[in-house]
Design a protein around this motif. Structure first.
Motif, PDB file in Angstrom:
ATOM      1  N   THR A 109       2.090  -5.870 -17.546  1.00 13.21           N
ATOM      2  CA  THR A 109       1.209  -6.048 -18.701  1.00 13.21           C
ATOM      3  C   THR A 109       1.900  -5.943 -20.052  1.00 13.21           C
ATOM      4  O   THR A 109       1.289  -6.266 -21.069  1.00 13.21           O
ATOM      5  N   ASN A 110       3.111  -5.429 -20.083  1.00 11.67           N
ATOM      6  CA  ASN A 110       3.847  -5.146 -21.313  1.00 11.67           C
ATOM      7  C   ASN A 110       3.281  -3.951 -22.067  1.00 11.67           C
ATOM      8  O   ASN A 110       3.727  -3.632 -23.165  1.00 11.67           O
ATOM      9  N   GLU A 111       2.318  -3.255 -21.491  1.00 11.44           N
ATOM     10  CA  GLU A 111       1.805  -2.040 -22.104  1.00 11.44           C
ATOM     11  C   GLU A 111       2.766  -0.889 -21.834  1.00 11.44           C
ATOM     12  O   GLU A 111       3.565  -0.934 -20.895  1.00 11.44           O
ATOM     13  N   TRP A 112       2.676   0.170 -22.646  1.00 13.66           N
ATOM     14  CA  TRP A 112       3.501   1.347 -22.421  1.00 13.66           C
ATOM     15  C   TRP A 112       2.955   2.133 -21.235  1.00 13.66           C
ATOM     16  O   TRP A 112       1.763   2.446 -21.178  1.00 13.66           O
ATOM     17  N   ILE A 113       3.820   2.429 -20.266  1.00 17.14           N
ATOM     18  CA  ILE A 113       3.426   3.246 -19.120  1.00 17.14           C
ATOM     19  C   ILE A 113       4.521   4.268 -18.844  1.00 17.14           C
ATOM     20  O   ILE A 113       5.657   4.132 -19.316  1.00 17.14           O
ATOM     21  N   ASP A 114       4.181   5.261 -18.056  1.00 16.19           N
ATOM     22  CA  ASP A 114       5.143   6.293 -17.691  1.00 16.19           C
ATOM     23  C   ASP A 114       6.297   5.673 -16.899  1.00 16.19           C
ATOM     24  O   ASP A 114       6.077   4.822 -16.035  1.00 16.19           O
ATOM     25  N   SER A 115       7.501   6.080 -17.196  1.00 14.93           N
ATOM     26  CA  SER A 115       8.674   5.483 -16.558  1.00 14.93           C
ATOM     27  C   SER A 115       8.681   5.714 -15.053  1.00 14.93           C
ATOM     28  O   SER A 115       9.162   4.863 -14.289  1.00 14.93           O
ATOM     29  N   ASP A 116       8.139   6.840 -14.596  1.00 15.46           N
ATOM     30  CA  ASP A 116       8.072   7.093 -13.155  1.00 15.46           C
ATOM     31  C   ASP A 116       7.141   6.098 -12.480  1.00 15.46           C
ATOM     32  O   ASP A 116       7.440   5.579 -11.394  1.00 15.46           O
ATOM     33  N   ALA A 117       6.002   5.814 -13.113  1.00 11.14           N
ATOM     34  CA  ALA A 117       5.067   4.836 -12.549  1.00 11.14           C
ATOM     35  C   ALA A 117       5.676   3.447 -12.551  1.00 11.14           C
ATOM     36  O   ALA A 117       5.475   2.660 -11.619  1.00 11.14           O
ATOM     37  N   ALA A 118       6.453   3.135 -13.578  1.00 11.40           N
ATOM     38  CA  ALA A 118       7.060   1.807 -13.678  1.00 11.40           C
ATOM     39  C   ALA A 118       8.087   1.560 -12.585  1.00 11.40           C
ATOM     40  O   ALA A 118       8.343   0.411 -12.219  1.00 11.40           O
ATOM     41  N   SER A 119       8.673   2.621 -12.057  1.00  9.47           N
ATOM     42  CA  SER A 119       9.687   2.463 -11.016  1.00  9.47           C
ATOM     43  C   SER A 119       9.082   2.219  -9.642  1.00  9.47           C
ATOM     44  O   SER A 119       9.785   1.833  -8.706  1.00  9.47           O
ATOM     45  N   LEU A 120       7.775   2.468  -9.504  1.00 12.83           N
ATOM     46  CA  LEU A 120       7.115   2.303  -8.211  1.00 12.83           C
ATOM     47  C   LEU A 120       6.800   0.838  -7.932  1.00 12.83           C
ATOM     48  O   LEU A 120       6.498   0.070  -8.849  1.00 12.83           O
ATOM     49  N   ARG A 121       6.848   0.467  -6.670  1.00 10.77           N
ATOM     50  CA  ARG A 121       6.302  -0.824  -6.274  1.00 10.77           C
ATOM     51  C   ARG A 121       4.784  -0.745  -6.375  1.00 10.77           C
ATOM     52  O   ARG A 121       4.184   0.236  -5.943  1.00 10.77           O
ATOM     53  N   PRO A 122       4.134  -1.764  -6.920  1.00  6.49           N
ATOM     54  CA  PRO A 122       2.671  -1.711  -7.034  1.00  6.49           C
ATOM     55  C   PRO A 122       1.995  -1.926  -5.690  1.00  6.49           C
ATOM     56  O   PRO A 122       2.629  -2.344  -4.713  1.00  6.49           O
ATOM     57  N   LEU A 123       0.713  -1.656  -5.652  1.00  7.67           N
ATOM     58  CA  LEU A 123      -0.116  -1.959  -4.492  1.00  7.67           C
ATOM     59  C   LEU A 123      -0.835  -3.282  -4.736  1.00  7.67           C
ATOM     60  O   LEU A 123      -1.316  -3.545  -5.844  1.00  7.67           O
ATOM     61  N   ALA A 124      -0.930  -4.120  -3.695  1.00  6.22           N
ATOM     62  CA  ALA A 124      -1.723  -5.349  -3.727  1.00  6.22           C
ATOM     63  C   ALA A 124      -2.889  -5.133  -2.770  1.00  6.22           C
ATOM     64  O   ALA A 124      -2.709  -5.133  -1.548  1.00  6.22           O
ATOM     65  N   VAL A 125      -4.084  -4.923  -3.327  1.00  3.95           N
ATOM     66  CA  VAL A 125      -5.236  -4.492  -2.543  1.00  3.95           C
ATOM     67  C   VAL A 125      -6.225  -5.640  -2.404  1.00  3.95           C
ATOM     68  O   VAL A 125      -6.664  -6.221  -3.408  1.00  3.95           O
ATOM     69  N   MET A 126      -6.600  -5.940  -1.153  1.00  3.54           N
ATOM     70  CA  MET A 126      -7.556  -7.005  -0.870  1.00  3.54           C
ATOM     71  C   MET A 126      -8.981  -6.472  -1.008  1.00  3.54           C
ATOM     72  O   MET A 126      -9.362  -5.503  -0.336  1.00  3.54           O
ATOM     73  N   ILE A 127      -9.772  -7.131  -1.856  1.00  8.13           N
ATOM     74  CA  ILE A 127     -11.102  -6.651  -2.213  1.00  8.13           C
ATOM     75  C   ILE A 127     -12.113  -7.778  -1.999  1.00  8.13           C
ATOM     76  O   ILE A 127     -11.959  -8.858  -2.571  1.00  8.13           O
ATOM     77  N   PRO A 128     -13.142  -7.551  -1.188  1.00  8.02           N
ATOM     78  CA  PRO A 128     -14.161  -8.589  -0.985  1.00  8.02           C
ATOM     79  C   PRO A 128     -14.986  -8.774  -2.249  1.00  8.02           C
ATOM     80  O   PRO A 128     -15.087  -7.870  -3.077  1.00  8.02           O
ATOM     81  N   ASN A 129     -15.613  -9.951  -2.368  1.00  4.00           N
ATOM     82  CA  ASN A 129     -16.288 -10.227  -3.629  1.00  4.00           C
ATOM     83  C   ASN A 129     -17.707 -10.752  -3.461  1.00  4.00           C
ATOM     84  O   ASN A 129     -18.332 -11.151  -4.435  1.00  4.00           O
ATOM     85  N   GLU A 130     -18.242 -10.778  -2.236  1.00  5.90           N
ATOM     86  CA  GLU A 130     -19.637 -11.177  -2.083  1.00  5.90           C
ATOM     87  C   GLU A 130     -20.548 -10.073  -2.624  1.00  5.90           C
ATOM     88  O   GLU A 130     -20.130  -8.924  -2.787  1.00  5.90           O
ATOM     89  N   SER A 131     -21.788 -10.427  -2.922  1.00  2.45           N
ATOM     90  CA  SER A 131     -22.684  -9.500  -3.607  1.00  2.45           C
ATOM     91  C   SER A 131     -22.891  -8.207  -2.831  1.00  2.45           C
ATOM     92  O   SER A 131     -23.070  -7.131  -3.424  1.00  2.45           O
ATOM     93  N   SER A 132     -22.844  -8.273  -1.501  1.00  4.48           N
ATOM     94  CA  SER A 132     -23.041  -7.062  -0.693  1.00  4.48           C
ATOM     95  C   SER A 132     -21.865  -6.103  -0.781  1.00  4.48           C
ATOM     96  O   SER A 132     -21.962  -4.958  -0.340  1.00  4.48           O
ATOM     97  N   ALA A 133     -20.759  -6.545  -1.352  1.00  2.00           N
ATOM     98  CA  ALA A 133     -19.575  -5.696  -1.493  1.00  2.00           C
ATOM     99  C   ALA A 133     -19.516  -4.991  -2.846  1.00  2.00           C
ATOM    100  O   ALA A 133     -18.616  -4.194  -3.095  1.00  2.00           O
ATOM    101  N   ILE A 134     -20.453  -5.297  -3.714  1.00  4.59           N
ATOM    102  CA  ILE A 134     -20.464  -4.735  -5.063  1.00  4.59           C
ATOM    103  C   ILE A 134     -21.369  -3.502  -5.094  1.00  4.59           C
ATOM    104  O   ILE A 134     -22.406  -3.496  -4.445  1.00  4.59           O
ATOM    105  N   PRO A 135     -21.028  -2.412  -5.819  1.00  2.01           N
ATOM    106  CA  PRO A 135     -19.948  -2.343  -6.795  1.00  2.01           C
ATOM    107  C   PRO A 135     -18.589  -2.058  -6.169  1.00  2.01           C
ATOM    108  O   PRO A 135     -18.504  -1.480  -5.084  1.00  2.01           O
ATOM    109  N   HIS A 136     -17.557  -2.464  -6.895  1.00  2.38           N
ATOM    110  CA  HIS A 136     -16.196  -2.095  -6.547  1.00  2.38           C
ATOM    111  C   HIS A 136     -15.828  -0.807  -7.279  1.00  2.38           C
ATOM    112  O   HIS A 136     -16.363  -0.521  -8.351  1.00  2.38           O
ATOM    113  N   TYR A 137     -14.894  -0.075  -6.704  1.00  2.00           N
ATOM    114  CA  TYR A 137     -14.458   1.188  -7.299  1.00  2.00           C
ATOM    115  C   TYR A 137     -12.965   1.131  -7.596  1.00  2.00           C
ATOM    116  O   TYR A 137     -12.170   0.734  -6.744  1.00  2.00           O
TER     117      TYR A 137
END
Length: 378
Positions: free
Chosen positions: A71-99
């Motif tokens: 994002t180019n936003e400022w973040i903690d250097s420890d967090a920046a060194s981590l590999r991110p998570l790619a999370v699969m999230i359903p999007n039909e109405s019965s799956a809402i709300p998302h958290y």
């Protein structure tokens, strides 16, 4: 709200343009149809500057912080060194709300079988999110978008089309059909929409599974090209830039019918979509009540096909032909093209003069559509 806006679109015909297989600028790489209806005064040394907004204050605010790769936003250097998570999230109405979804730095949306769409959020500073999801099954074409960030895939199973790519030595995933932690199910809704990821457990699970948690050097050294914060990309350098304060994706996503409204005060696009009972509304994170919003939106056309009688789809992820895309930011939209050269290579976006586009600092929504899909904007 959406119905009234669409009636307005129908009425304002004087500002509408119909673009077919070849538009007025000669873009013909797809068949997509688009209906356009501080300066701080300083003196002395840094150590002497103690006033509010001083350079030393800014340095202290960003101490031990770095610019986010996503994002180019400022973040903690420890967090920046981590590999991110790619999370699969359903999007039909019965799956809402998302958290926890508002914490995603990048959010992808793409169709799956039956006109449904599925979301994939890329989460970088994930340790304190806690409840994230709900989480559903993966489709193989999402894997290649996750590779761009060297992300760890989080999902509940996948069709057999994903078997080969998931079995690759460099692919790391946390499959809820195989693992218990870091997943759990709640009793407030029925399966399959009651499975969540507990991000506070992820570090321990990665260690136990022997999965490298920090950057492996597989992705490109840079991804999006970002404009300076004090000189954002307003798209005013493009003569063919068009106003885009409202974006309707229902032509591409007929079930979720997501759309975006631009807020000039903060420069962000706020997401709305189909909720239930025939109503549309703000896409809200159930964990914090925040509506999803983005500094950048990409609409990305790609080649696709139906694989079988079950309706499973295929999308081309790696493509060097320069397929159509549109970049939207700060109330404007321009046509561009995209190229992704390798599995772990970044998807890059180029304006019609061949220059790589500068993104603005903040979160990005990537809308993947088929070449013959449509969208509206004004």
């Amino acid at each position: 709200m959406k119905k009234s806006v669409m009636m307005l679109l129908a009425c304002i015909t004087t500002v509408c343009t119909l673009v077919g297989c070849t538009d007025s600028q000669g873009h013909s790489s797809s068949e997509t149809v688009v209906i356009i209806d501080e300066s701080v005064e300083t003196s002395g040394s840094l150590s002497e500057q103690t006033g509010e907004g001083s350079v030393s204050d800014e340095l202290q605010d960003h101490e031990s912080m770095v610019r986010s790769y996503l994002t180019n936003e400022w973040i903690d250097s420890d967090a920046a060194s981590l590999r991110p998570l790619a999370v699969m999230i359903p999007n039909e109405s019965s799956a809402i709300p998302h958290y926890g979804i508002s914490e995603a730095s990048i959010l992808y949306e793409c169709a799956v079988e039956g006109d449904m769409t599925r979301l994939m959020g890329i989460f970088e500073d994930y340790g304190s999110i806690g409840k994230l999801g709900n989480v559903r099954s993966l489709r193989d074409y999402y894997v290649y978008w996750a590779f761009e960030w060297d992300a760890i895939l989080c999902h509940f199973g996948a069709p057999y089309y994903a078997d080969d790519i998931l079995s690759e030595e460099t692919t790391d995933d946390l499959d809820g059909n195989v693992l218990t932690a870091p997943y759990y199910r709640t009793t407030d809704r029925s399966a399959p929409h009651n499975a969540y990821l507990d991000t506070t457990q992820v570090a321990d699970v990665l260690s136990a599974q022997g999965i490298e948690a920090t950057d492996r050097g597989l992705k490109d050294s840079t991804h999006y090209l970002f404009a300076d914060d004090d000189s954002p990309n307003l798209l005013t350098q493009y003569e063919d830039a068009d106003v885009c304060t409202y974006l309707d994706m229902s032509g591409s996503y007929p079930l979720t019918r997501c759309y975006f409204e631009y807020n000039e005060e903060d420069g962000l696009y706020y997401r709305f979509q189909y909720l239930a009972g025939g109503t549309d509304g703000p896409h809200i994170d159930g964990a914090n009540g925040e509506q999803l919003s983005f500094a950048n939106i990409i609409i990305q056309c790609t080649e696709s096909a139906v694989r079988d009688d079950e309706g499973y789809l295929w999308y081309r992820d790696v493509d060097t032909s320069g397929r159509d895309a549109w970049y939207i930011t700060r109330g404007q939209i321009i046509h561009c093209t995209w190229i992704k050269e390798t599995n772990y290579g970044a998807t890059r976006y180029y304006d019609d003069d061949g220059n790589e586009i500068e993104f603005n600092t903040g979160k990005t929504m990537v809308l993947i559509i088929q070449d013959d899909d449509t969208f509206d904007y004004h």
